[in-house]
Design a protein around this motif. Structure first.
Motif, PDB file in Angstrom:
ATOM      1  N   MET A   1       7.022  -5.611  -5.651  1.00  0.00           N
ATOM      2  CA  MET A   1       6.187  -4.963  -6.992  1.00  0.00           C
ATOM      3  C   MET A   1       6.871  -5.090  -8.172  1.00  0.00           C
ATOM      4  SD  MET A   1       3.887  -2.032  -5.092  1.00  0.00           S
ATOM      5  CE  MET A   1       3.485  -1.961  -3.431  1.00  0.00           C
ATOM      6  N   GLU A   5       7.422   0.044 -12.067  1.00  0.00           N
ATOM      7  CA  GLU A   5       6.408   0.546 -11.236  1.00  0.00           C
ATOM      8  C   GLU A   5       4.969   0.479 -11.949  1.00  0.00           C
ATOM      9  OE1 GLU A   5       8.987   3.231 -11.730  1.00  0.00           O
ATOM     10  OE2 GLU A   5       9.963   1.934 -10.213  1.00  0.00           O
ATOM     11  N   THR A   8       2.660  -2.487 -11.272  1.00  0.00           N
ATOM     12  CA  THR A   8       2.019  -2.377 -10.220  1.00  0.00           C
ATOM     13  C   THR A   8       0.340  -2.020 -10.577  1.00  0.00           C
ATOM     14  OG1 THR A   8       3.823  -1.543  -9.176  1.00  0.00           O
ATOM     15  CG2 THR A   8       1.790  -1.634  -8.014  1.00  0.00           C
ATOM     16  N   SER A   9      -0.481  -2.740 -10.353  1.00  0.00           N
ATOM     17  CA  SER A   9      -1.827  -2.568 -10.422  1.00  0.00           C
ATOM     18  C   SER A   9      -2.477  -1.354  -9.246  1.00  0.00           C
ATOM     19  CB  SER A   9      -2.517  -3.829 -10.536  1.00  0.00           C
ATOM     20  OG  SER A   9      -2.710  -4.496  -9.317  1.00  0.00           O
ATOM     21  N   ASP A  62      -8.046  -7.038  -5.313  1.00  0.00           N
ATOM     22  CA  ASP A  62      -7.157  -7.728  -5.855  1.00  0.00           C
ATOM     23  C   ASP A  62      -5.948  -6.836  -6.373  1.00  0.00           C
ATOM     24  OD1 ASP A  62      -8.493  -6.903  -8.064  1.00  0.00           O
ATOM     25  OD2 ASP A  62      -8.380  -8.488  -9.388  1.00  0.00           O
ATOM     26  N   ARG A  63      -6.135  -5.547  -6.217  1.00  0.00           N
ATOM     27  CA  ARG A  63      -5.059  -4.733  -6.831  1.00  0.00           C
ATOM     28  C   ARG A  63      -4.064  -4.477  -5.892  1.00  0.00           C
ATOM     29  NH1 ARG A  63      -5.729  -2.201 -11.843  1.00  0.00           N
ATOM     30  NH2 ARG A  63      -5.863  -4.181 -12.259  1.00  0.00           N
ATOM     31  N   ASP A  64      -2.586  -4.032  -6.413  1.00  0.00           N
ATOM     32  CA  ASP A  64      -1.589  -4.120  -5.509  1.00  0.00           C
ATOM     33  C   ASP A  64      -1.750  -2.851  -4.532  1.00  0.00           C
ATOM     34  OD1 ASP A  64      -0.070  -6.068  -6.872  1.00  0.00           O
ATOM     35  OD2 ASP A  64       0.435  -4.821  -8.331  1.00  0.00           O
ATOM     36  N   VAL A  65      -1.857  -1.807  -5.089  1.00  0.00           N
ATOM     37  CA  VAL A  65      -2.074  -0.624  -4.226  1.00  0.00           C
ATOM     38  C   VAL A  65      -3.453   0.049  -4.464  1.00  0.00           C
ATOM     39  CG1 VAL A  65      -0.985   1.728  -3.677  1.00  0.00           C
ATOM     40  CG2 VAL A  65       0.305  -0.236  -4.132  1.00  0.00           C
ATOM     41  N   PRO A  93      -5.529  -5.599  -0.802  1.00  0.00           N
ATOM     42  CA  PRO A  93      -4.454  -5.125  -1.630  1.00  0.00           C
ATOM     43  C   PRO A  93      -3.217  -5.183  -0.579  1.00  0.00           C
ATOM     44  CG  PRO A  93      -6.133  -3.513  -0.704  1.00  0.00           C
ATOM     45  CD  PRO A  93      -6.702  -4.685  -0.637  1.00  0.00           C
ATOM     46  N   GLN A  94      -1.755  -4.888  -0.985  1.00  0.00           N
ATOM     47  CA  GLN A  94      -0.679  -5.001  -0.105  1.00  0.00           C
ATOM     48  C   GLN A  94      -0.790  -3.671   0.514  1.00  0.00           C
ATOM     49  OE1 GLN A  94       2.469  -5.638  -2.933  1.00  0.00           O
ATOM     50  NE2 GLN A  94       1.267  -7.340  -3.889  1.00  0.00           N
ATOM     51  N   THR A 119      -2.464  -5.843   5.185  1.00  0.00           N
ATOM     52  CA  THR A 119      -2.426  -4.847   4.413  1.00  0.00           C
ATOM     53  C   THR A 119      -2.063  -3.356   5.016  1.00  0.00           C
ATOM     54  OG1 THR A 119      -4.555  -5.483   2.988  1.00  0.00           O
ATOM     55  CG2 THR A 119      -3.962  -3.162   3.102  1.00  0.00           C
ATOM     56  N   ARG A 151       7.694   1.233  -0.872  1.00  0.00           N
ATOM     57  CA  ARG A 151       7.028   0.621  -1.894  1.00  0.00           C
ATOM     58  C   ARG A 151       6.223   1.537  -2.728  1.00  0.00           C
ATOM     59  NH1 ARG A 151       5.019  -5.044   0.295  1.00  0.00           N
ATOM     60  NH2 ARG A 151       5.071  -5.616  -2.004  1.00  0.00           N
TER      61      ARG A 151
END
Length: 315
Positions: A1, A5, A8-9, A62-65, A93-94, A119, A151
């Motif tokens: 990421m 930080e 990060t989205s 589509d956001r990271d978290v 998301p991840q 995810t 993360r």
């Protein structure tokens, strides 16, 4: 990421009283946050503070978290796998961080479906209420894949003063239940000794001031002191919710073969308060029931009592 930080989205589902206060802290920390709330108008003020508002959970895929803070198990299912749910979009998301109060069974189900899409799900129940959040004193217990926790940790830290990784899977849910069982046991014991001290001739304010300055004082005893002294039972947590956690705690205790005699007795006192009609007020009404059983008529002492939270908004 990335090393920074703030690049990060973040997506956030559920801007109720708790979610709203937690989103504010992420925005104040400079994070990029997009928000979905079932009632969009309640989240509108967050847009003025820099949040982006979306119209469905799927738009956060589509956001990271993505954080989830909804009221119940069925709500978690609706926002993740229901119509336009987070896990129904083309991308995922991840990491999903779920701070909702949900059953371990539903959480495990969502964890499995998320894993199929690559995810990771972190269970992250919180201890506190909106005022605790704003004073920077929220605490979180987090469980799930350790790599995902490492993360997500930089995003969790602005939310409060304590973020603890407690293990794999759903163990954070049990940690939160254990915490709330202790909450009930402590407030029942506090009610007993406060009524005894008053019956013996001191004011509740003086007794609690002494207690709070002693080694036995805690953030919790300070926080409950205004309710005990001035009989203001505006709810932060009700007896109905507390009994639910006692039931879950005692069920887990039987499952794991751990006797909990003190907790079992405190659970009966909570049931007694519910039977007496204290269902919508704060669980500090256990004090009223203790006074009734003791033949003590309580009146508000009408004094200004520090709740120990102050006005620190920077954590």
């Amino acid at each position: 990421m990335g090393d920074n930080e703030t690049t990060t989205s973040i997506g956030w589902i559920g801007a109720g009283r708790m979610g709203y206060a937690m989103i504010e802290r992420l925005l104040d920390a400079g994070h990029d946050v997009s928000v979905y709330n079932r009632t969009r108008s309640k989240a509108e003020p967050l847009a003025q503070r820099g949040a982006k508002l979306v119209d469905s959970p799927a738009q956060l895929a589509d956001r990271d978290v993505v954080f989830v803070m909804v009221a119940a198990s069925e709500d978690l299912e609706a926002v993740t796998i229901g119509e336009d749910g987070l896990l129904t979009a083309d991308s995922s998301p991840q990491i999903i961080v779920d701070s909702s109060t949900v059953s371990a069974t539903v959480s495990e189900k969502i964890r499995g479906l998320a894993a199929e899409r690559g995810t990771a799900l972190l269970a992250a129940p919180v201890s506190g209420n909106p005022k605790v959040v704003r004073s920077g004193k929220l605490t979180l217990a987090v469980s799930g894949p350790k790599e995902a926790f490492d993360r997500a940790e930089p995003l969790l830290k602005p939310l409060g003063r304590g973020v603890t990784y407690v293990g794999e899977g759903e163990v954070a849910r049990l940690v939160k239940i254990c915490h709330n069982v202790f909450l009930g046991v402590v407030v029942q014991s506090l009610a007993e000794i406060t009524v005894l001290a008053e019956r013996g001739g001191t004011s509740r304010q003086a007794f609690l001031e002494f207690l709070n300055n002693s080694v036995m004082g805690s953030t919790f005893t300070r926080y409950k002191s205004p309710a005990f002294v001035n009989l203001d039972f505006t709810p932060t947590f009700t007896n109905i919710l507390l009994r639910k956690d006692f039931d879950l705690g005692l069920e887990a205790a039987r499952e794991h073969g751990v006797p909990m005699p003190v907790a079992a007795l405190a659970a009966e006192m909570v049931s007694s308060a519910i039977g007496a009609g204290h269902t919508t007020e704060d669980f500090a009404t256990l004090l009223l029931e203790q006074a009734r059983r003791s033949g003590v008529e309580l009146v508000s002492e009408n004094v200004d009592v520090d709740d120990g939270l102050g006005t620190d908004t920077n954590g």
